[in-house]
Design a protein around this motif. Structure first.
Motif, mmCIF file in Angstrom:
data_model
loop_
_atom_site.group_PDB
_atom_site.id
_atom_site.type_symbol
_atom_site.label_atom_id
_atom_site.label_comp_id
_atom_site.label_asym_id
_atom_site.label_seq_id
_atom_site.Cartn_x
_atom_site.Cartn_y
_atom_site.Cartn_z
ATOM 1 N N ARG A 173 0.837 -1.180 0.000
ATOM 2 C CA ARG A 173 0.000 0.000 0.000
ATOM 3 C C ARG A 173 0.885 1.247 0.000
ATOM 4 N NH1 ARG A 173 -4.895 2.423 1.375
ATOM 5 N NH2 ARG A 173 -4.311 4.003 2.872
ATOM 6 N N ILE A 174 0.561 2.174 -0.847
ATOM 7 C CA ILE A 174 1.351 3.400 -0.935
ATOM 8 C C ILE A 174 0.751 4.446 -0.004
ATOM 9 C CG2 ILE A 174 2.036 5.285 -2.482
ATOM 10 C CD1 ILE A 174 1.772 3.015 -4.723
ATOM 11 N N THR A 175 1.596 5.026 0.799
ATOM 12 C CA THR A 175 1.117 6.096 1.666
ATOM 13 C C THR A 175 1.801 7.406 1.285
ATOM 14 O OG1 THR A 175 2.782 5.540 3.310
ATOM 15 C CG2 THR A 175 0.607 4.591 3.625
ATOM 16 N N ILE A 176 1.012 8.445 1.252
ATOM 17 C CA ILE A 176 1.526 9.779 0.917
ATOM 18 C C ILE A 176 1.104 10.718 2.028
ATOM 19 C CG2 ILE A 176 1.408 11.679 -0.738
ATOM 20 C CD1 ILE A 176 0.512 9.197 -2.705
ATOM 21 N N CYS A 215 6.218 10.284 -0.181
ATOM 22 C CA CYS A 215 5.529 9.118 -0.712
ATOM 23 C C CYS A 215 6.292 7.872 -0.292
ATOM 24 C CB CYS A 215 5.466 9.235 -2.235
ATOM 25 S SG CYS A 215 4.879 7.747 -3.047
ATOM 26 N N SER A 216 5.587 6.819 0.123
ATOM 27 C CA SER A 216 6.279 5.603 0.574
ATOM 28 C C SER A 216 7.023 4.937 -0.578
ATOM 29 C CB SER A 216 5.290 4.632 1.211
ATOM 30 O OG SER A 216 4.300 4.255 0.277
ATOM 31 N N GLU A 217 6.648 5.247 -1.804
ATOM 32 C CA GLU A 217 7.325 4.641 -2.950
ATOM 33 C C GLU A 217 8.407 5.557 -3.538
ATOM 34 O OE1 GLU A 217 4.802 2.466 -5.755
ATOM 35 O OE2 GLU A 217 5.966 3.411 -7.356
ATOM 36 N N HIS A 218 8.157 6.854 -3.554
ATOM 37 C CA HIS A 218 9.064 7.788 -4.215
ATOM 38 C C HIS A 218 9.899 8.640 -3.265
ATOM 39 C CE1 HIS A 218 5.906 7.175 -7.369
ATOM 40 N NE2 HIS A 218 6.999 6.962 -8.065
ATOM 41 N N GLY A 219 9.654 8.552 -1.986
ATOM 42 C CA GLY A 219 10.363 9.433 -1.062
ATOM 43 C C GLY A 219 9.834 10.850 -1.178
ATOM 44 N N HIS A 240 -0.314 13.993 -6.119
ATOM 45 C CA HIS A 240 0.561 12.823 -6.244
ATOM 46 C C HIS A 240 -0.234 11.531 -6.040
ATOM 47 C CE1 HIS A 240 4.381 10.843 -6.548
ATOM 48 N NE2 HIS A 240 4.081 10.124 -5.487
ATOM 49 N N ARG A 241 -1.177 11.578 -5.087
ATOM 50 C CA ARG A 241 -2.031 10.420 -4.824
ATOM 51 C C ARG A 241 -2.840 10.073 -6.077
ATOM 52 N NH1 ARG A 241 -4.415 12.210 0.272
ATOM 53 N NH2 ARG A 241 -2.414 11.800 1.231
ATOM 54 N N GLN A 242 -3.312 11.128 -6.774
ATOM 55 C CA GLN A 242 -4.103 10.907 -7.984
ATOM 56 C C GLN A 242 -3.248 10.347 -9.109
ATOM 57 O OE1 GLN A 242 -6.000 14.686 -8.193
ATOM 58 N NE2 GLN A 242 -7.785 13.980 -7.062
#
Ligand SMILES: [Zn+2]
Ligand SMILES: [Zn+2]
Length: 79
Positions: free
Chosen positions: A3-6, A45-49, A68-70
């Motif tokens: 799960r990605i968290t922002i 972002c948990s994926e992109h920093g 970014h979430r979108q």
């Protein structure tokens, strides 16, 4: 898939995270904390920093986090 968290992270002038309770002025509530106060807000972002440039006020960082979430949502939908 993970799960990605922002989120919007408050940062101090040296770009280190600030998790202190602060007054509306941005100065720490506890003067003994040794914290100089937060000066910027970064979208993390948990994926992109770190995403994009830091924002000086939270009200500008929040729409950036939303955007970014979108982008993630659109990328998933395109698969
Ligand atoms: Zn702090
Ligand atoms: Zn991301």
């Amino acid at each position: 898939m993970a799960r990605i968290t922002i989120r919007v992270e408050p940062r101090r002038g040296d770009n280190s995270p600030c998790s202190h309770a602060v007054k509306p002025s941005g100065k720490p509530r506890n003067p003994q904390s040794g914290c100089p106060g937060r000066t910027q807000f970064t979208v993390v972002c948990s994926e992109h920093g770190d995403v994009g440039d830091p924002h000086h006020v939270r009200v500008l960082a929040e729409p950036a986090a939303l955007a970014h979430r979108q982008e993630h949502r659109a990328a998933l939908a395109a698969r």
